[in-house]
Design a protein around this motif. Structure first.
Motif, PDB file in Angstrom:
ATOM      1  N   HIS A   1       0.807  -1.208   0.000  1.00 41.11           N
ATOM      2  CA  HIS A   1       0.000   0.000   0.000  1.00 41.11           C
ATOM      3  C   HIS A   1       0.840   1.257   0.000  1.00 41.11           C
ATOM      4  O   HIS A   1       0.353   2.340  -0.282  1.00 41.11           O
ATOM      5  N   ARG A   2       2.093   1.091   0.383  1.00 42.79           N
ATOM      6  CA  ARG A   2       2.912   2.294   0.527  1.00 42.79           C
ATOM      7  C   ARG A   2       4.233   2.063  -0.189  1.00 42.79           C
ATOM      8  O   ARG A   2       4.782   0.974  -0.142  1.00 42.79           O
ATOM      9  N   ARG A   3       4.693   3.094  -0.822  1.00 45.13           N
ATOM     10  CA  ARG A   3       5.930   2.978  -1.584  1.00 45.13           C
ATOM     11  C   ARG A   3       7.122   2.834  -0.634  1.00 45.13           C
ATOM     12  O   ARG A   3       7.183   3.479   0.415  1.00 45.13           O
ATOM     13  N   VAL A   4       8.056   1.993  -1.055  1.00 45.64           N
ATOM     14  CA  VAL A   4       9.282   1.832  -0.276  1.00 45.64           C
ATOM     15  C   VAL A   4      10.312   2.828  -0.809  1.00 45.64           C
ATOM     16  O   VAL A   4      10.551   2.885  -2.008  1.00 45.64           O
ATOM     17  N   GLU A   5      10.866   3.631   0.072  1.00 44.29           N
ATOM     18  CA  GLU A   5      11.844   4.617  -0.384  1.00 44.29           C
ATOM     19  C   GLU A   5      13.200   3.952  -0.635  1.00 44.29           C
ATOM     20  O   GLU A   5      13.874   4.220  -1.618  1.00 44.29           O
TER      21      GLU A   5
ATOM     22  N   GLY B   1      11.874 -15.400  -1.311  1.00 47.39           N
ATOM     23  CA  GLY B   1      13.191 -15.204  -1.883  1.00 47.39           C
ATOM     24  C   GLY B   1      13.247 -14.299  -3.101  1.00 47.39           C
ATOM     25  O   GLY B   1      14.313 -13.849  -3.493  1.00 47.39           O
ATOM     26  N   ASP B   2      12.068 -13.972  -3.716  1.00 45.18           N
ATOM     27  CA  ASP B   2      12.088 -13.100  -4.889  1.00 45.18           C
ATOM     28  C   ASP B   2      11.826 -11.664  -4.464  1.00 45.18           C
ATOM     29  O   ASP B   2      10.960 -11.407  -3.630  1.00 45.18           O
ATOM     30  N   GLU B   3      12.552 -10.760  -5.090  1.00 43.12           N
ATOM     31  CA  GLU B   3      12.332  -9.367  -4.726  1.00 43.12           C
ATOM     32  C   GLU B   3      10.994  -8.882  -5.264  1.00 43.12           C
ATOM     33  O   GLU B   3      10.654  -9.094  -6.431  1.00 43.12           O
ATOM     34  N   ILE B   4      10.226  -8.245  -4.404  1.00 44.32           N
ATOM     35  CA  ILE B   4       8.901  -7.741  -4.813  1.00 44.32           C
ATOM     36  C   ILE B   4       8.742  -6.287  -4.425  1.00 44.32           C
ATOM     37  O   ILE B   4       7.620  -5.764  -4.362  1.00 44.32           O
ATOM     38  N   THR B   5       9.865  -5.606  -4.199  1.00 50.59           N
ATOM     39  CA  THR B   5       9.804  -4.242  -3.672  1.00 50.59           C
ATOM     40  C   THR B   5       8.904  -3.325  -4.488  1.00 50.59           C
ATOM     41  O   THR B   5       8.191  -2.493  -3.949  1.00 50.59           O
TER      42      THR B   5
END
Ligand SMILES: Nc1ncnc2c1ncn2[C@@H]1O[C@H](COP(=O)(O)OP(=O)(O)OP(=O)(O)O)[C@@H](O)[C@H]1O
Ligand SMILES: Nc1ncnc2c1ncn2[C@@H]1O[C@H](COP(=O)(O)OP(=O)(O)OP(=O)(O)O)[C@@H](O)[C@H]1O
Ligand SMILES: [Mg+2]
Ligand SMILES: [Mg+2]
Lengths: 330, 349, 536, 358
Positions: free
Chosen positions: C317-321, C329-333
């Motif tokens: 719901h919120r952006r990761v800075e 194990g998979d990146e989902i940023t």
């Protein structure tokens, strides 16, 4: 609104307004005035149809023609042309009167082209003449040493641009050193906006402002009064209709629309359609265009005005003056 | 005491800056087109700007009071139309021509606007009408009933020429260059506007009623538990907003001297601009008035340009204020609305 | 019942007699008697919905009682509005502060009772008055008089509320759950303050769910259950256990269900996560987190320390800075909420009223919320309403949602039933991870136990579960590990068995436990207030 | 205004219309005219003859489309007051695309149909884009869409008006207009023969109603949109990107609005004129949509009512002394009442009508 004028024994006439609507103290009212005179005279009943959406003009024409009870349908404004081309053919037995244009080859249409350009030219001549003269009336005065006049238009559209250009040509015909300030209020109904335009021109030295802004024109008169200067009216003698401003309305450039509507009504009533069928002109030559002095200024005008106007009219009639713009656009 | 919050201060400064920017813009244009600056920034221009701004500022101050207290009065445009037609009808019916009659017409316009707003306020507050829809309805009604009344009275949607408000002129003082004609040869209605704007500021930020208004819009429950009737505060502000918009319309009429009911009527979108003005002014009456001045200035400037023959198409130039509004809203879009705007308040029991 | 007729010579400050208040079918207060003696602190205890707030609202004139009489100083009184109650010297500090955020402290304090001078508010008089109150009780509020309330932390706001009541001349103060949002240190400060007020002759009513606080602060304790006054006991003569049993009406067991499996592979991981809050402030400052299969990770912290932002960053719901989020194990940023939802990251939101349910929708339509792209409910963008209806019925049945009718609007369900429906729906996603924010906030005990059991079952089925809560007992009951969040960081991670509530409280206030190496973090000083509600 | 049951909504719609008409008749009587005669003229003017009926249907068609455009946005909680501007932009795009492409397309029926379709498509695209702008400004810059869309109305009228009076006006045009649409670009006359109305136009409008109604009720996109309208926070929770939804909603709304312009140009006008002379369908549509409780299906009967009112205007002018502006005023009153359902609940309770309600 039906029922003005006579009781209808002499027939029925309908009039559809231009998009400015009735009550503009100019174009529409002028046409209506002639009808009302004729109505009184010939016992004709008038039906007014106010239509301010140009998109609906054709539909209104059809409504009236379909109704079948009108001996004559009068349409104010060239925006009616497109619909009429169709309906004059679809209703061949209906008499139509179009103000501002005519329909080629349609015998049942009496098309009146008013030479707005000539009218504007005369307004220009009058303004160009009077800015040099010393006029002093109830607190308002010109500055004869400075020669600046103004033009205040309603919407900035082709039609009014033709008024502007012809007016400038009239002013310059008198004296091409006269400065003409021009501006548009952007609306035919927002008189405050026009007031601003005119006031700005008075501020900048204009002695006289002529307006071509239909109902909004009242703003120009008010501006003249506030600034102790003068204004001129359009289409009909506006010093009569705007009595409260009669003290600043030097005169009006007029077209005898009322006479035209009267004449056509008369022709219908007297069964003399041929006399008005086809293209008709309201021009200087046919004495349909003129300049009249404002009510309160009768007898106060310098002789130069009369002289210049007569000369200008003659020049137009003789073809010595060729105006850049036509009656409805350049 | 903070006269308003920081951001509001900043907004005021922005308003001032914007005004300066307009002047600078005028200067640049004049140099570009080689016109003397004094032909553009005339005393008359200032005067006209004030006249143009007055009705907008009046309606804006009214509107911001209502919104500050939690009621979005989007019907300002409609109430301005009603104000204008009422003033015109009054003048016409009493057949008055004197200045006193004009004042009378203005007072009647305020009175009628109050009466109309009372009904509107009951719908909004008591019957919890949707504020946006009801406001639009007022506009529709204005566009319909004003020309209707005009037709009944005068046979057409346009009134005949009526008495209009004259400028007062104070001898000698009016002769003082620049300041004289602006301050001492001026429409009294401009003066009334200035007085009302300042008074509105004082009331909002310096009196208890102002505190109540702010609290009613931000946290009505807090005000309620402090023992103040929230809905009474809201009734008062909505009535005030209607009266001010009506006054704005009447001022427009009193300056114009003729009612015109074709198209969008003579009010011609000023009520909408008023809403934008107070948003831009961040609900501060002074800010709103500055913003109104800005819009008046823009319009006046465009007229000046025409007069000195710096002309793009007038029709396109006329769109400047509208584009300006969008730009302003986009840049300062996140105006902080009072937290409880649009929510009817019902005290718990 | 302890209530007896007051001795004629010394009437109590407040006496409520036979107060009954109903809302439709709900009997919020049922023939309640209550008396508050002068110069004492009287605590009200009771489960959610037992009628505490309602009773106090009646006393404060917010509600009209259906039956019963209010006596103040022995005089029968009727309060039409809070104004009447205030005139009688009663002030109330609500669970939700009644402050106007953009207005200054001074304006808030005097609101409704402004001293005026020539029509204008006389600020000088107001300031003097407030300063004198503050100096009398040792408040620090007068330092902030010109500050808009929105810039203050919650503890200060609460003191503003108290000053507001005192300014209005309150002799009797009602405080509704005043400690719910405070750090343990702030709680201590508040309790001292209440002591001072009592010493100055004020009479106070104090509502809390925290038994230790109640025992420490109050002279007398009244317990409400299902709208009825169960009894009043002197604080000195009772224990937590006794109070708990009075509240619930049965024996309370704090037993945990036995776990059936040990943690497995990491499912959700975050590394050096930095997240910005709503008002542009960095709320999560470099958090590392790992949750494994068969594991419940509890996150403790005082509201506003970044828990909300952290969870929202994990749910999408919120952006990761800055930093990364990994799932199996998979990146989902960079993936959004919808992607993560479909991938199996379920979320029980903090706010069931505005987020978890569309209040105006019936339960069928609400059953689709979050399932809009999930087969079999939706295929190629087309909703299969029949399936959705079945789903709604399943949830209602399996989770015992009352009333058991999917056609009712969500708004008409009680908080606990709303919560059960949400939990049921989110479990219905068959997720791999369950992120639960305050899953039992405002939920009654029955539903609470049910939800706890479901979460533990999920863990045992192999899910990775994250629970954020401000209730320490809940965290201790559920978690395998508890991470403590303070000022946007995990300052410690502890085993639930290894710490006491007091130790957890210290951690939540930013203090490290003794014996642990404290990180050299200059700015994380203790006396600094936590960042308010987080979305400043 | 959204929280009412279907029957309640219908009751409120009928109640507010009835009450508004009643007020209108009282005004007529107060102005010294015969209210019954006026009422009769309203009916005769809208349904009294084939001409009146097709005229009513023409307005109804335009109102349905414009009303659906408004309803889409309002349902999703976005106040698109800019349908008028969007329909103008759509209309001019339709006319221009047809005129520009006409030279490259063979004359005749096939070419005509092709051009018509191109025109409709162009209008949809242009209307959608013009509406997307305020959508973006709202979603990403927080600019209040009520204000921006109203401003964009003024701007559309101004710019298109300027263009039609200037660069787009052919030399031989006697009035302010674009070129005529080529022969063959029209909706076929299947049932009525009225140059300004075709049953195909009405069918198109009804088809749009069907698509939108089904889309809202049966697709996940519709669910997302409507949910955003009811409760943005819940929609966000459920994975809906509220900003993108706002833009999508506005775009969709504008696409339908663009279609109004195309139908107006193709079915009614046959060319494009100064937009200040085009009826205020976009504004009246707000009233239509509200009366229909923003339900696309409800828009149909509401449009019929408004179409009839609008249509009767010309008859009233010709045959009655009552100033026709009254009809606009009555429309305003209808909207006012629609805004206040509580009022009708109260009336229902007082009068004992309507039975028990939640
Ligand atoms: N305004 C209201 N309308 C309807 N029911 C209400 C209202 N306020 C409270 N109730 C109901 O009355 C009962 C008592 O509520 P109250 O708020 O007094 O409980 P409480 O003891 O303060 O609970 P909590 O510990 O959650 O604050 C509850 O069942 C609640 O659902
Ligand atoms: N103002 C109100 N009007 C009608 N019913 C209400 C009102 N407030 C609460 N209720 C009803 O009372 C019940 C519980 O309300 P309450 O607000 O106490 O919920 P809760 O269980 O405390 O949940 P939460 O803590 O999430 O608010 C619900 O059935 C709710 O619908
Ligand atoms: Mg409570
Ligand atoms: Mg609760």
């Amino acid at each position: 609104l039906g029922g003005d004028g006579g009781n209808g024994d002499g027939g029925q006439v309908a009039i559809i307004s231009s998009d400015a609507g009735f009550g503009d103290n100019a174009f529409n009212d002028n046409a209506l005035e002639g009808l009302e005179e004729a109505a009184d005279e010939f016992d004709v009943e008038i039906t007014q149809v106010e239509e301010t959406e140009t998109a609906e003009f054709a539909a209104r024409q059809e409504d009236l023609a379909e109704d079948g009870s009108y001996d004559l349908i009068v349409m104010v404004g060239y925006q009616h042309y497109e619909g009429l081309v169709e309906h004059s053919e679809a209703y061949p037995d209906q008499y139509w009167m179009l103000i501002n244009d005519h329909v080629e080859g349609a015998d049942n249409v009496s098309g009146w082209i008013e030479m707005n350009n000539e009218m504007s030219f005369l307004a220009g001549v009058a303004a160009g003449t009077l800015t040099h003269e010393e006029i002093d009336h109830e607190g308002s005065a010109t500055e004869p040493d400075e020669s600046v006049v103004g033009f205040a238009g309603g919407e900035d559209i082709d039609l009014i641009n033709a008024f502007e250009q012809s007016y400038i040509e009239g002013v310059e015909w008198v004296d091409d050193s006269v400065d003409v300030l021009t501006g548009y209020g952007g609306s035919f109904s927002d008189s405050e906006a026009l007031n601003d335009v005119a006031t700005s021109q008075f501020d900048d030295g204009a002695d006289i402002v002529w307006h071509a802004a239909a109902a909004a024109g009242a703003g120009a008169f008010a501006a003249a009064e506030d600034n102790d200067r003068f204004a001129m009216g359009v289409d009909s003698d506006q010093s009569v209709a705007n009595e409260q401003y009669a003290d600043v309305i030097l005169g009006s450039a007029i077209k005898a629309l009322n006479e035209a509507t009267y004449q056509v009504t008369e022709a219908v009533v007297e069964d003399d359609w041929e006399s008005v069928s086809g293209e008709q002109n309201l021009s200087i030559e046919q004495e349909g265009i003129d300049y009249v002095v404002g009510q309160e200024f009768e007898g106060e005008m310098p002789d130069s005005l009369e002289g210049n106007l007569e000369e200008a009219k003659q020049a137009v009639v003789d073809g010595e003056v060729e105006l850049t713009c036509g009656p409805t656009g350049c | 005491m903070s006269l308003a919050t920081d951001s509001s201060q900043r907004r005021l400064q922005l308003g001032g800056l914007a005004l300066i920017a307009v002047v600078a813009f005028a200067a640049v244009v004049t140099i570009w087109f080689d016109v003397a600056l004094e032909r553009i920034l005339t005393v008359g221009f200032v005067n006209r700007t004030l006249m143009l701004a007055s009705p907008i500022a009046l309606a804006a101050v009214g509107g911001l009071y209502a919104e500050k207290s939690g009621v979005f009065n989007i019907g300002l445009e409609g109430f301005m139309i009603f104000g204008a037609i009422t003033a015109a009808a009054t003048l016409s019916l009493v057949g008055g021509t004197t200045q006193l009659h004009v004042w009378l017409a203005i007072v009647v316009a305020i009175g009628v606007s109050l009466a109309l707003t009372a009904g509107y306020a009951v719908l909004l507050i008591r019957y919890k009408a949707d504020q946006i829809v009801a406001g639009l309805a007022v506009w529709f009604m204005g566009l319909g009933f004003a020309p209707f009344l005009a037709s009944l009275l005068w046979g057409t949607v346009r009134s005949p020429g009526l008495a209009s408000m004259n400028r007062y002129s104070i001898p000698y003082l009016a002769e003082v260059p620049v300041v004289g004609p602006i301050l001492f040869r001026q429409s009294p209605l401009v003066l009334v506007t200035i007085v009302l704007v300042v008074a509105a500021w004082v009331v909002l930020y310096r009196t208890r009623y102002g505190y109540w208004i702010q609290a009613a819009g931000e946290n009505p429950t807090a005000l309620d538990t402090a023992g103040v009737d929230v809905n009474r505060v809201r009734y008062a502000t909505v009535l005030f907003s209607g009266a001010m918009a009506g006054l704005g319309g009447a001022v427009l009429l009193a300056h114009a001297g003729t009612f015109i009911g074709t198209g969008d009527t003579m009010v011609d979108g000023r009520g909408w601009i008023a809403i934008v003005a107070y948003l831009f002014g961040n609900y501060n009456p002074l800010g709103a008035a500055l913003a109104a001045l800005l819009f008046g200035g823009l319009e006046g400037l465009q007229v000046q340009f025409q007069t000195v023959d710096i002309a793009v198409s007038g029709r396109l130039m006329g769109l400047l204020p509208y584009v300006g509004v969008i730009v302003v809203l986009t840049i300062w879009g996140k105006t902080r609305m009072p937290a409880s705007v649009g929510e009817p308040y019902e005290s718990e029991d | 019942m302890v209530a007896t007729d007051p001795p004629a010579d010394d009437p109590p400050a407040v006496r409520l007699e036979g107060i009954t208040k109903t809302f439709g079918d709900v009997v919020a207060n049922d023939d309640v008697d209550f008396r508050l003696e002068h110069g004492t602190i009287h605590a009200l205890l009771g489960e959610n919905g037992s009628g505490k707030t309602t009773l106090m609202s009646v006393l404060y004139g917010l509600y009209d009682q259906d039956e019963g009489t209010i006596y103040v100083d022995g005089e029968p009184r009727t309060f039409e509005s809070p104004q009447d109650a205030m005139d009688a010297g009663i002030g109330m500090i609500h669970q939700h502060f009644q402050l106007v955020e953009p207005m200054t402290v001074l304006q808030n304090v005097v609101l409704g009772h402004e001293p005026t001078d020539g029509g204008l508010v006389d600020e000088r008089a107001a300031r003097e008055e407030i300063e004198s109150i503050c100096s009398r009780y040792g408040f620090d509020v007068d330092r902030h008089l010109e500050t808009p309330v929105e810039e203050l932390d919650l503890g200060t706001r609460q003191r503003v509320e108290i000053v507001k009541s005192l300014y209005r001349g309150a002799e009797i103060l009602i405080l509704d759950e005043p400690t719910a949002v405070l750090t343990p240190q702030e709680v201590e400060g508040l309790l001292d303050l209440l002591d001072d007020l009592r010493a100055a002759g004020h009479s106070l009513i104090f509502i809390s769910h925290k038994l230790d606080e109640v025992l420490a602060a109050a002279d007398r304790i009244t317990v409400l259950r299902d709208g009825e006054a169960i009894g009043t006991v002197p604080a000195a003569e009772t224990t937590e256990q006794e109070l708990a049993e009075m509240m619930v009406g049965r024996e309370v067991s704090f037993d945990r269900l036995a776990r059936t499996a040990t943690p497995g592979e990491p499912v959700l991981e975050a590394e050096e996560l930095r997240v910005t809050g709503n008002r542009g402030r960095e709320q999560v400052r470099g958090v590392d987190l790992t949750v494994r299969e068969h594991e419940i990770l509890g996150i403790a912290g005082v509201q506003g320390n970044g828990q909300t932002e952290l969870i929202e960053a994990l749910t999408g719901h919120r952006r990761v800075e800055e930093g990364t989020v990994r799932f199996h194990g998979d990146e989902i940023t960079e993936t959004g909420r919808r992607w993560r939802l479909e991938a199996g990251i379920a979320y029980i939101p903090e706010d069931r009223h505005t987020e978890g349910l569309v209040q105006a929708y019936d339960l069928v339509k609400n059953a689709l919320l979050g399932n809009q792209t999930v087969p079999p409910y939706v295929a190629d963008g087309w909703i299969d309403w029949a399936r959705v209806t079945d789903h709604a019925e399943e949830i209602v049945e399996e989770f015992d949602v009352q009333p058991p009718n999917p056609a009712v609007d969500a708004a008409s369900l009680s908080g606990g039933n709303q919560q059960k429906f949400i939990v049921g729906r989110e479990i219905g996603h068959e997720p791999d991870v369950m992120l639960a924010s305050h899953p039992t906030r405002g939920v009654d005990v029955g539903s609470l136990e049910f939800i706890h059991n479901r979460l533990i079952e999920l863990r045992d089925e192999g899910l990775a579960v994250v629970v954020v809560s401000s209730k320490l007992d809940e965290l201790r009951a559920l978690s395998d590990r508890i991470a403590v969040m303070y000022e946007g960081e995990f300052i410690d991670e502890v085993a639930p068995e290894a710490v006491t509530d007091a130790e957890l409280g210290l951690l939540m206030a930013g203090q490290r436990l003794e014996g642990e190496p404290s990180e050299p973090e200059a700015e994380a000083t203790v006396d600094r207030q936590p960042g308010g509600d987080g979305d400043r | 205004m959204l929280d009412a049951t279907l029957y309640e909504r219908i009751g409120i719609a009928i109640g507010s219309t009835g009450l508004a008409l009643l007020i209108g008749l009282v005004v007529v009587a107060a102005a010294g005219h015969n209210p019954l005669l006026f009422a009769q003229q309203l009916v005769v003017g809208s349904f009294g003859s084939t001409g009146a009926f097709t005229r009513t249907l023409r307005f109804t068609t335009l109102f349905i489309l414009a009303g659906v455009a408004v309803a889409i946005a309002f349902r999703a909680g976005v106040f698109n007051i800019g349908v008028q501007g969007q329909l103008i932009v759509g209309g001019i795009a339709c006319v221009l695309s047809i005129i520009w492409l006409a030279p490259f397309v063979p004359a005749g029926a096939v070419g005509g149909v092709g051009l018509t379709l191109v025109g409709l498509l162009a209008a949809v695209v242009a209307g959608g884009l013009y509406a997307a702008l305020p959508g973006v400004l709202k979603a990403y810059y927080g600019a209040n869409e009520i204000i921006t869309t109203i401003m964009l109305n003024f701007i559309a009228i101004g710019i298109v008006g300027w263009a039609v009076d200037g660069p787009l006006r052919p030399d031989d045009a006697r009035s302010v207009r674009t070129e005529y649409l080529p022969e063959g670009v029209a909706f076929p006359q299947l049932v009525f023969s009225d140059p300004n109305f075709s049953i195909v136009g009405l069918a198109l409008a009804l088809a749009v109603v069907g698509v939108v109604a089904v889309g809202m009720a049966r697709t996940s996109f519709g669910y997302d949109m409507v949910t955003s309208g009811y409760q943005t926070s819940a929609a966000r929770f459920a994975g809906v990107d509220p900003q993108r939804t706002i833009v999508a909603t506005m775009t969709l709304s504008g696409m339908v609005a663009g279609l109004v312009g195309a139908v107006f140009a193709i079915m009614v006008q046959g060319y494009f004129i100064d937009p200040s002379g085009i009826g205020t369908y976009g504004f009246d549509a707000i009233a239509v949509s509200l009366l229909a409780a923003n339900n696309p299906v409800g828009v149909v009967p509401a449009s019929l009512l408004f179409g009839a009112l609008e249509s009767s205007g010309s008859h009233v002018q010709i045959h009655s002394d009552v100033p026709v502006q009254l009809i606009d005023g009555i429309v305003g009153v209808v909207v006012l009442f629609v805004a206040a359902p509580e009022l009708f609940r109260m009336i229902a309770k007082r009068t004992g009508l309507g039975g028990d309600r939640r």
